[in-house]
Design an enzyme around this catalytic site. Structure first.
Site, PDB file in Angstrom:
ATOM      1  N   GLN A 223       0.820  -1.213   0.000  1.00 19.29           N
ATOM      2  CA  GLN A 223       0.000   0.000   0.000  1.00 19.29           C
ATOM      3  C   GLN A 223       0.859   1.270   0.000  1.00 19.29           C
ATOM      4  O   GLN A 223       0.456   2.288  -0.547  1.00 19.29           O
ATOM      5  CB  GLN A 223      -0.909  -0.037   1.238  1.00 19.29           C
ATOM      6  CG  GLN A 223      -2.100   0.885   1.165  1.00 19.29           C
ATOM      7  CD  GLN A 223      -3.282   0.286   0.429  1.00 19.29           C
ATOM      8  OE1 GLN A 223      -3.627  -0.858   0.629  1.00 19.29           O
ATOM      9  NE2 GLN A 223      -3.916   1.066  -0.430  1.00 19.29           N
TER      10      GLN A 223
ATOM     11  N   LYS B 115      -2.732  -1.040   6.633  1.00 18.43           N
ATOM     12  CA  LYS B 115      -3.738  -2.067   6.328  1.00 18.43           C
ATOM     13  C   LYS B 115      -4.186  -2.689   7.637  1.00 18.43           C
ATOM     14  O   LYS B 115      -3.452  -2.650   8.626  1.00 18.43           O
ATOM     15  CB  LYS B 115      -3.119  -3.142   5.435  1.00 18.43           C
ATOM     16  CG  LYS B 115      -4.137  -4.003   4.711  1.00 18.43           C
ATOM     17  CD  LYS B 115      -4.650  -3.368   3.441  1.00 18.43           C
ATOM     18  CE  LYS B 115      -5.775  -4.186   2.832  1.00 18.43           C
ATOM     19  NZ  LYS B 115      -6.188  -3.644   1.522  1.00 18.43           N
TER      20      LYS B 115
ATOM     21  N   GLY C 196     -12.581  -0.205   2.943  1.00 13.11           N
ATOM     22  CA  GLY C 196     -13.015  -1.586   2.752  1.00 13.11           C
ATOM     23  C   GLY C 196     -11.933  -2.443   2.106  1.00 13.11           C
ATOM     24  O   GLY C 196     -10.907  -1.955   1.651  1.00 13.11           O
ATOM     25  N   ASP C 197     -12.156  -3.719   2.104  1.00 14.43           N
ATOM     26  CA  ASP C 197     -11.323  -4.697   1.383  1.00 14.43           C
ATOM     27  C   ASP C 197     -12.150  -5.978   1.361  1.00 14.43           C
ATOM     28  O   ASP C 197     -13.378  -5.912   1.584  1.00 14.43           O
ATOM     29  CB  ASP C 197      -9.963  -4.896   2.093  1.00 14.43           C
ATOM     30  CG  ASP C 197      -8.976  -5.717   1.260  1.00 14.43           C
ATOM     31  OD1 ASP C 197      -8.518  -5.212   0.239  1.00 14.43           O
ATOM     32  OD2 ASP C 197      -8.708  -6.889   1.597  1.00 14.43           O
TER      33      ASP C 197
ATOM     34  N   THR D 152     -12.310   0.722  -8.129  1.00  8.44           N
ATOM     35  CA  THR D 152     -11.172  -0.187  -8.355  1.00  8.44           C
ATOM     36  C   THR D 152     -11.323  -0.915  -9.696  1.00  8.44           C
ATOM     37  O   THR D 152     -10.386  -0.984 -10.494  1.00  8.44           O
ATOM     38  CB  THR D 152     -11.030  -1.186  -7.194  1.00  8.44           C
ATOM     39  OG1 THR D 152     -11.016  -0.443  -5.979  1.00  8.44           O
ATOM     40  CG2 THR D 152      -9.755  -1.992  -7.309  1.00  8.44           C
TER      41      THR D 152
ATOM     42  N   SER E   4     -10.737   6.789  -2.759  1.00  7.81           N
ATOM     43  CA  SER E   4     -10.866   6.980  -1.311  1.00  7.81           C
ATOM     44  C   SER E   4     -10.235   8.306  -0.905  1.00  7.81           C
ATOM     45  O   SER E   4     -10.769   9.029  -0.048  1.00  7.81           O
ATOM     46  CB  SER E   4     -10.167   5.852  -0.554  1.00  7.81           C
ATOM     47  OG  SER E   4     -11.006   4.732  -0.460  1.00  7.81           O
TER      48      SER E   4
HETATM   49  P1  NDP Z   1     -14.782  -8.964  -2.190  1.00  6.26           P
HETATM   50  O1  NDP Z   1     -14.849  -9.563  -0.833  1.00  6.26           O
HETATM   51  O2  NDP Z   1     -15.840  -8.042  -2.650  1.00  6.26           O
HETATM   52  O3  NDP Z   1     -14.640 -10.128  -3.284  1.00  6.26           O
HETATM   53  C1  NDP Z   1     -13.605 -11.045  -3.268  1.00  6.26           C
HETATM   54  C2  NDP Z   1     -13.899 -12.102  -4.307  1.00  6.26           C
HETATM   55  O4  NDP Z   1     -12.806 -13.004  -4.372  1.00  6.26           O
HETATM   56  C3  NDP Z   1     -15.117 -12.939  -3.962  1.00  6.26           C
HETATM   57  O5  NDP Z   1     -15.705 -13.388  -5.150  1.00  6.26           O
HETATM   58  C4  NDP Z   1     -14.513 -14.091  -3.182  1.00  6.26           C
HETATM   59  O6  NDP Z   1     -15.304 -15.256  -3.228  1.00  6.26           O
HETATM   60  C5  NDP Z   1     -13.214 -14.290  -3.924  1.00  6.26           C
HETATM   61  N1  NDP Z   1     -12.202 -14.820  -2.982  1.00  6.26           N
HETATM   62  C6  NDP Z   1     -11.784 -14.251  -1.830  1.00  6.26           C
HETATM   63  N2  NDP Z   1     -10.875 -15.012  -1.212  1.00  6.26           N
HETATM   64  C7  NDP Z   1     -10.732 -16.081  -2.004  1.00  6.26           C
HETATM   65  C8  NDP Z   1      -9.929 -17.233  -1.917  1.00  6.26           C
HETATM   66  N3  NDP Z   1      -9.097 -17.442  -0.878  1.00  6.26           N
HETATM   67  N4  NDP Z   1     -10.014 -18.139  -2.925  1.00  6.26           N
HETATM   68  C9  NDP Z   1     -10.851 -17.928  -3.979  1.00  6.26           C
HETATM   69  N5  NDP Z   1     -11.639 -16.862  -4.105  1.00  6.26           N
HETATM   70  C10 NDP Z   1     -11.581 -15.960  -3.130  1.00  6.26           C
HETATM   71  O7  NDP Z   1     -13.343  -8.254  -2.261  1.00  6.26           O
HETATM   72  P2  NDP Z   1     -12.839  -7.149  -3.275  1.00  6.26           P
HETATM   73  O8  NDP Z   1     -13.428  -7.385  -4.613  1.00  6.26           O
HETATM   74  O9  NDP Z   1     -12.988  -5.844  -2.611  1.00  6.26           O
HETATM   75  O10 NDP Z   1     -11.262  -7.456  -3.285  1.00  6.26           O
HETATM   76  C11 NDP Z   1     -10.684  -8.393  -4.202  1.00  6.26           C
HETATM   77  C12 NDP Z   1      -9.190  -8.151  -4.267  1.00  6.26           C
HETATM   78  O11 NDP Z   1      -8.937  -6.811  -4.709  1.00  6.26           O
HETATM   79  C13 NDP Z   1      -8.419  -8.276  -2.948  1.00  6.26           C
HETATM   80  O12 NDP Z   1      -7.109  -8.744  -3.220  1.00  6.26           O
HETATM   81  C14 NDP Z   1      -8.345  -6.838  -2.459  1.00  6.26           C
HETATM   82  O13 NDP Z   1      -7.262  -6.646  -1.565  1.00  6.26           O
HETATM   83  C15 NDP Z   1      -8.105  -6.130  -3.785  1.00  6.26           C
HETATM   84  N6  NDP Z   1      -8.435  -4.718  -3.787  1.00  6.26           N
HETATM   85  C16 NDP Z   1      -9.680  -4.272  -3.477  1.00  6.26           C
HETATM   86  C17 NDP Z   1      -9.973  -2.928  -3.536  1.00  6.26           C
HETATM   87  C18 NDP Z   1     -11.338  -2.414  -3.312  1.00  6.26           C
HETATM   88  O14 NDP Z   1     -11.545  -1.198  -3.512  1.00  6.26           O
HETATM   89  N7  NDP Z   1     -12.313  -3.217  -2.943  1.00  6.26           N
HETATM   90  C19 NDP Z   1      -8.921  -1.934  -3.843  1.00  6.26           C
HETATM   91  C20 NDP Z   1      -7.669  -2.512  -4.259  1.00  6.26           C
HETATM   92  C21 NDP Z   1      -7.446  -3.855  -4.191  1.00  6.26           C
HETATM   93  P3  NDP Z   1     -16.236 -15.610  -1.957  1.00  6.26           P
HETATM   94  O15 NDP Z   1     -17.298 -14.558  -1.956  1.00  6.26           O
HETATM   95  O16 NDP Z   1     -16.721 -16.984  -2.228  1.00  6.26           O
HETATM   96  O17 NDP Z   1     -15.323 -15.519  -0.758  1.00  6.26           O
END
Ligand code: NDP
Length: 444
Positions: free
Chosen positions: A111, A126, A165-166, A209, A376
């Protein structure tokens, strides 16, 4: 031994149990070699690398809450405040059973550079917890979030540290946490981002994002004489990042054909039905099996496999280390020309190396997914001036920021004779600004 190797050895010894943190440090430090080697004496004397790989502080705390059966549950909370040389700590809160200190440290470390790349004044941090929001009632989520904030509030503030969020932390969780912060501190301030629109949230933050990832990818393709329009896109994940990456891909004339969650994945050769996906994931919070059940053109597969599909562009948007060497080989064999990381560190080091060797354009997450944190920071600006900007205004700023990030890292790579190596470019461009600020502020 070179300064980089010396510090890498120290970091490995000190943090032996933190695989993801070590992976992130290794990737960053190795790619910074050209800059470090050129300034070795100064950086060694100033202990720049020792300082940048050691968080300012790591806070861990107990989070007790009562479930719907009256049973007390206990989770562990984390906030790692990594570096505030260029602004208040900023970074999300991850709620997922896999969360541990090493994962939070890797995310906080990344980050620092990501936030620097946005060119906005935000430092790196984080946090999160090993709490699993899946299957919990709204009341249980609220109980957890309030208890989490009962401790976290001591360490954050609009000019100190502004979490967001994350994974597992969306608008609902941010709302409960914000409410509790306000109750304890008695102040209404922009202490969290990703807030609801009725109480200080920014338009376009939800989309930021995913949209930003596509703005970046389009610019990267354009600079390599390719057009995103008409491309077939493989996306992993079905959460916030994946959904809005799919939406913007459609708006740009591309065709996203996959998505996934932690139990399985969808291949829909006619293109992912975005409205259906939103209904299942954003409204019903259900599994992807429901998608396949109502969409005749879609195939559902258990487990992993998104990267086996033929595509021009791959966008990993789920979680860390989800794209391995064997996946990279399948992508190359199927003619994939670009991989852009929506998630944080979704591609393993071996897979990244392979893709780059095969000439696949590779955009690291710290650049390609920086649109979330950039927006953000725009939310923080709006809170400070007590104004709300229109969707178009925020979105057009986001687009400008992402285009700018691409050119900054492209230029940095070229300056060090590494044209086209966007990993090196992102790390150097992010690092230079932070180090200049750190040195100007003395040993602290
Ligand atoms: P969400 O919780 O909204 O979605 C995550 C998605 O990934 C879900 O479909 C989830 O499935 C799947 N997932 C999570 N963990 C696993 C795993 N161990 N194996 C397989 N699938 C998995 O999160 P975000 O979309 O917000 O975040 C996704 C990624 O993007 C992360 O790495 C986050 O750090 C990064 N990110 C997010 C930002 C944001 O603004 N939201 C900004 C920058 C980066 P299920 O629902 O079944 O768990």
């Amino acid at each position: 031994m070179s300064y980089v190797d010396e510090v890498l050895a120290q970091v490995k010894e000190k943090n032996a149990n933190e695989a993801e943190f070590l992976q992130a440090v290794e990737e960053v430090l190795n790619s910074l070699r050209p800059v470090i080697d050129a300034n070795e004496e100064l950086y060694r004397r100033e202990a720049v690398l020792e300082r940048i790989t050691e968080p300012d502080r790591m806070i861990m705390f107990r989070v007790p809450w009562v479930d719907d059966n009256g049973q007390v549950q206990v989770n562990r909370g984390y906030r790692v405040q990594f570096n505030n040389a260029i602004g208040p700590y900023k970074g999300g809160l991850r709620l997922h059973p896999s969360v541990n200190l090493g994962i939070i440290k890797f995310l906080g470390f990344e980050q620092i550079f990501k936030n620097s790349l946005t060119s906005l004044p935000i430092g790196g941090g984080k946090g999160g917890s090993d709490f699993d929001p899946k299957g919990k009632s709204d009341r249980e989520i609220m109980a957890f979030c309030q208890s989490f904030m009962n401790e976290l509030y001591k360490y954050i503030g609009a000019d100190v540290d502004v979490p967001a969020g994350d994974i597992g932390t969306g608008a609902r969780e941010i709302g409960y946490m914000f409410g509790q912060y306000k109750k304890i501190r008695g102040v209404f301030e922009g202490v969290l981002t990703g807030k609801g629109l009725t109480y200080g949230g920014s338009l376009a933050r939800t989309q930021a994002t995913g949209y930003g990832l596509l703005y970046f990818t389009r610019e990267m393709l354009k600079s390599n004489n390719e057009d995103i329009a008409g491309k077939t896109v493989a996306v992993s994940g079905a959460g916030n990042v994946a959904i809005y990456a799919i939406e913007k891909a459609y708006q740009m004339g591309a065709k996203p054909v996959t998505c996934s969650d932690s139990t399985g994945w969808i291949y829909d050769p006619e293109g992912i039905d975005l409205e259906l996906l939103k209904e299942i994931k954003e409204v019903k919070r259900a599994r992807l099996t429901e998608y396949a059940a109502v969409r005749p053109s879609a195939e559902y597969h258990e487990g992993k496999g998104v990267w086996s599909v033929k595509c021009d562009v791959a966008l990993p948007c789920a979680t860390q280390n989800e794209l391995h060497l064997e996946d990279a080989k399948m992508l190359v064999a199927n003619g994939c020309m670009a991989v852009a990381e929506g998630a944080n560190m979704p591609t393993t080091l071996e897979a990244t190396k392979y893709l780059q060797e095969k000439g696949v354009l590779f955009a690291p997450g710290k650049a390609a997914n920086a649109g979330g944190v950039a927006t953000s920071a725009l939310e923080m600006s709006q809170n400070s001036e007590r104004l709300s900007w229109s969707f178009e205004e925020v979105d057009s700023k986001l687009e400008g920021i992402m285009i700018n990030i691409f050119h900054n890292l492209d230029d940095a790579a070229k300056r060090y004779d590494k044209a086209g190596d966007y990993v090196v470019g992102a790390n150097i461009a992010g690092f230079e600004k932070v180090v200049t600020a750190m040195m100007a502020q003395g040993v602290c």
